[in-house]
Design a protein around this motif. Sequence first.
Motif, PDB file in Angstrom:
ATOM      1  N   PRO A 191      -9.236  -2.575   7.593  1.00 18.58           N
ATOM      2  CA  PRO A 191      -9.258  -0.856   7.030  1.00 18.58           C
ATOM      3  C   PRO A 191      -8.029  -0.665   7.354  1.00 18.58           C
ATOM      4  O   PRO A 191      -7.460   0.171   6.896  1.00 18.58           O
ATOM      5  N   HIS A 192      -6.846  -0.842   8.383  1.00 18.54           N
ATOM      6  CA  HIS A 192      -5.678  -0.244   8.920  1.00 18.54           C
ATOM      7  C   HIS A 192      -5.119  -1.409   7.375  1.00 18.54           C
ATOM      8  O   HIS A 192      -3.990  -0.252   7.333  1.00 18.54           O
ATOM      9  N   ILE A 193      -5.652  -2.490   6.755  1.00 20.04           N
ATOM     10  CA  ILE A 193      -4.311  -3.116   5.992  1.00 20.04           C
ATOM     11  C   ILE A 193      -4.621  -2.157   4.599  1.00 20.04           C
ATOM     12  O   ILE A 193      -3.588  -2.191   3.847  1.00 20.04           O
ATOM     13  N   LEU A 194      -5.869  -1.503   4.422  1.00 21.57           N
ATOM     14  CA  LEU A 194      -6.080  -0.915   3.914  1.00 21.57           C
ATOM     15  C   LEU A 194      -5.326   0.557   3.462  1.00 21.57           C
ATOM     16  O   LEU A 194      -5.290   1.228   2.254  1.00 21.57           O
ATOM     17  N   GLY A 196      -3.064   1.170   4.820  1.00 19.07           N
ATOM     18  CA  GLY A 196      -1.238   1.178   4.438  1.00 19.07           C
ATOM     19  C   GLY A 196      -1.493   0.869   3.024  1.00 19.07           C
ATOM     20  O   GLY A 196      -0.913   1.104   2.684  1.00 19.07           O
ATOM     21  N   ALA A 197      -2.524   0.097   2.444  1.00 18.63           N
ATOM     22  CA  ALA A 197      -2.288  -0.274   0.760  1.00 18.63           C
ATOM     23  C   ALA A 197      -2.174   1.008   0.233  1.00 18.63           C
ATOM     24  O   ALA A 197      -1.423   1.785  -0.458  1.00 18.63           O
ATOM     25  N   LEU A 198      -2.956   2.106   0.590  1.00 23.01           N
ATOM     26  CA  LEU A 198      -3.528   3.379  -0.012  1.00 23.01           C
ATOM     27  C   LEU A 198      -2.242   4.121   0.019  1.00 23.01           C
ATOM     28  O   LEU A 198      -1.389   4.949  -0.595  1.00 23.01           O
ATOM     29  N   VAL A 225      -5.895   5.374   9.720  1.00 20.84           N
ATOM     30  CA  VAL A 225      -4.820   4.645  10.209  1.00 20.84           C
ATOM     31  C   VAL A 225      -4.065   4.425   9.956  1.00 20.84           C
ATOM     32  O   VAL A 225      -2.923   3.375  11.051  1.00 20.84           O
ATOM     33  N   ALA A 226      -3.704   4.409   8.687  1.00 24.82           N
ATOM     34  CA  ALA A 226      -2.109   4.858   8.676  1.00 24.82           C
ATOM     35  C   ALA A 226      -0.797   5.030   8.861  1.00 24.82           C
ATOM     36  O   ALA A 226       0.374   4.684   9.490  1.00 24.82           O
ATOM     37  N   THR A 233       0.109  -1.445  15.181  1.00 30.22           N
ATOM     38  CA  THR A 233      -0.967  -2.742  13.844  1.00 30.22           C
ATOM     39  C   THR A 233      -0.362  -3.638  13.456  1.00 30.22           C
ATOM     40  O   THR A 233      -0.930  -4.263  13.496  1.00 30.22           O
ATOM     41  N   LEU A 237      -2.641  -7.067  13.969  1.00 26.27           N
ATOM     42  CA  LEU A 237      -2.883  -8.070  12.531  1.00 26.27           C
ATOM     43  C   LEU A 237      -1.707 -10.107  13.026  1.00 26.27           C
ATOM     44  O   LEU A 237      -2.990 -10.242  12.660  1.00 26.27           O
ATOM     45  N   LEU A 248      -9.383 -11.333   4.381  1.00 24.01           N
ATOM     46  CA  LEU A 248      -9.003 -10.330   3.136  1.00 24.01           C
ATOM     47  C   LEU A 248      -9.391 -10.959   1.871  1.00 24.01           C
ATOM     48  O   LEU A 248      -9.972  -9.905   0.522  1.00 24.01           O
TER      49      LEU A 248
END
Lengths: 337, 337
Positions: A191-194, A196-198, A225-226, A233, A237, A248
């Motif tokens: 969820p942190h990566i998603l 960050g992507a958004l 959470v971004a 973070t 990871l 992923l």
Amino acid sequence: MADETTPRLRIAVVGTGLIGGSILLRLHEAGNDVLGWDPQPAARAAAARRRVPFNDRLDVTLKGRDVVFLCGPLRALPESLTEVARLADDGCVITDVGSTKAEIADHAARLGLADRFIPGHPMAGTEKAGLDSAIGSLYDSAPWVLCPSSTDALPGFRLLTRLIIENFGARVVPMEPRAHDAVVALSSHIPHILAGALAGAAAGSAVKQAVLALAAGSFKDGTRVAGTPSSRTADMLISNRAAVVAQLDLVRAVLDGLVASLADADDAELLRRLQVGRGLREELLDRSMLPVTRSFDLARDDQAELDFLRRLGGDGGYVTGQETDATTVTYTALATR
Amino acid sequence: MADETTPRLRIAVVGTGLIGGSILLRLHEAGNDVLGWDPQPAARAAAARRRVPFNDRLDVTLKGRDVVFLCGPLRALPESLTEVARLADDGCVITDVGSTKAEIADHAARLGLADRFIPGHPMAGTEKAGLDSAIGSLYDSAPWVLCPSSTDALPGFRLLTRLIIENFGARVVPMEPRAHDAVVALSSHIPHILAGALAGAAAGSAVKQAVLALAAGSFKDGTRVAGTPSSRTADMLISNRAAVVAQLDLVRAVLDGLVASLADADDAELLRRLQVGRGLREELLDRSMLPVTRSFDLARDDQAELDFLRRLGGDGGYVTGQETDATTVTYTALATR
């Protein structure tokens, strides 16, 4: 903490930031013999403000303690564990609060600590930092993962389980360290990566300002959470790299399926795929659990006990209570239906 | 709504679910001459419970009205617009509340309504449905996009802008319909797809029950909108298919970059990429705006006025007030710095 079979426990909390501070605060409020220590010079004044017992010297803090909670930044935990194990008494049970468990469990095994270091992960937090932000009730009803590495670790696990349930009202979730890391890859790290992507895509968009102006609740939630400090973070990871990358693949495959059905105008398939996610969301909000009671003979059922515990937590259940007499350990638990 | 240059407006709200019902409720509370209608037989009783004016016949509801708010499901809006335009008086200004704008704008142009249909999108909502859940304050400080299609639509746009600011306290964001759709693809629609992908991956995971048990705040936030009724999400995505698919390329490229830096152990690059997202999140929470005032001659500045408005909204700004006298229209606005 009261226990019929042991004298009153003496506890130390090493690292008194938000998490360690919240543990120290609650253990002190609950009447335990507990002492905190932190490498930051400012921690002494914060401890005085929060009226919690504190000592400036790590060796003094650890001397004669039965249990140590090892807190502090994830990246510093292996070195901290080495130091604490060197200074603490031989029989002292040590646990930590890091958000990944395989790395520290392997480190403990190399140090010969597998029987008395029980990797832990209390799963609650806030965006704040420091003992001044500590909250005694932080772990009420929160999952608190404990990872006994073998049957040799069961005495320490039993002691910590009672201490955590009685003092924190937390849900003790026993798991194998690698199973924990695979699960939190999906339930916390990805969820942190998603997010960050958004957030990163919006940052690079030609219409960034308009996106910020028209940010819907979905965008605000999806990027929240971004806003976590990036180094925290990244450490999380990096310490769970293999599990996160593996999980992923699954997430991206599901994303690809949603995108393909939208792009190909297969609207019935798009709806069906969205319904799968909606079903998961409904399960999250309404989990169905069954009470379970299991007893094990302390002299000969160690492997059965460890198997029961790991299966319970691995399947989504948790321990609600534990009693030990001279011959038997009895667990009450809630298991998934 | 009071206006120096027009008599008291007569308003109709067609479709009185959560959104239309909230509009009806606020317009009534604010003392307007407003009447609601809904195709659902249960709506009359709900209107009586909420004490808002309601009529059972669409033709009676529309007769003699100056402004119509066209609400109801996105999928039904084109057919509704055709019917309402047929029954309403010739000079009546019509707006809608759908979450995408190009499709309905094109439909209105084909019907010859481009001068008096002003596509709209008030951006607030709740997970609930129906007039019983309506909230008069739903659009306080919310972005409310209006999409005048050409200079011919400016009189209707000016009238709606005053009505919306004075009654709802909303932020009127003027945009070109396709610009709106490109922005909400990223600020609203893609977050639903990412939430669906995360929830869908968890649903298909071998450790689903443990993922639910250890769901962190990041997972709960990241899947929240996956709980939206799937048909509503699907309709939204389908009506904005091209823009969503195009913007998804950008989001997936950023995701691929994050995954690659993690998988390749390029930890400095991972940190840098996470920091980009964190910067966006900080901008979202602390937007810096400048007050602006602009006047236009009603006889000859139409194109400059339309250009100003579209640039204002396209750059993330919004109208805060509008005054019209015999010769001049004056806007106050907040523009991005």
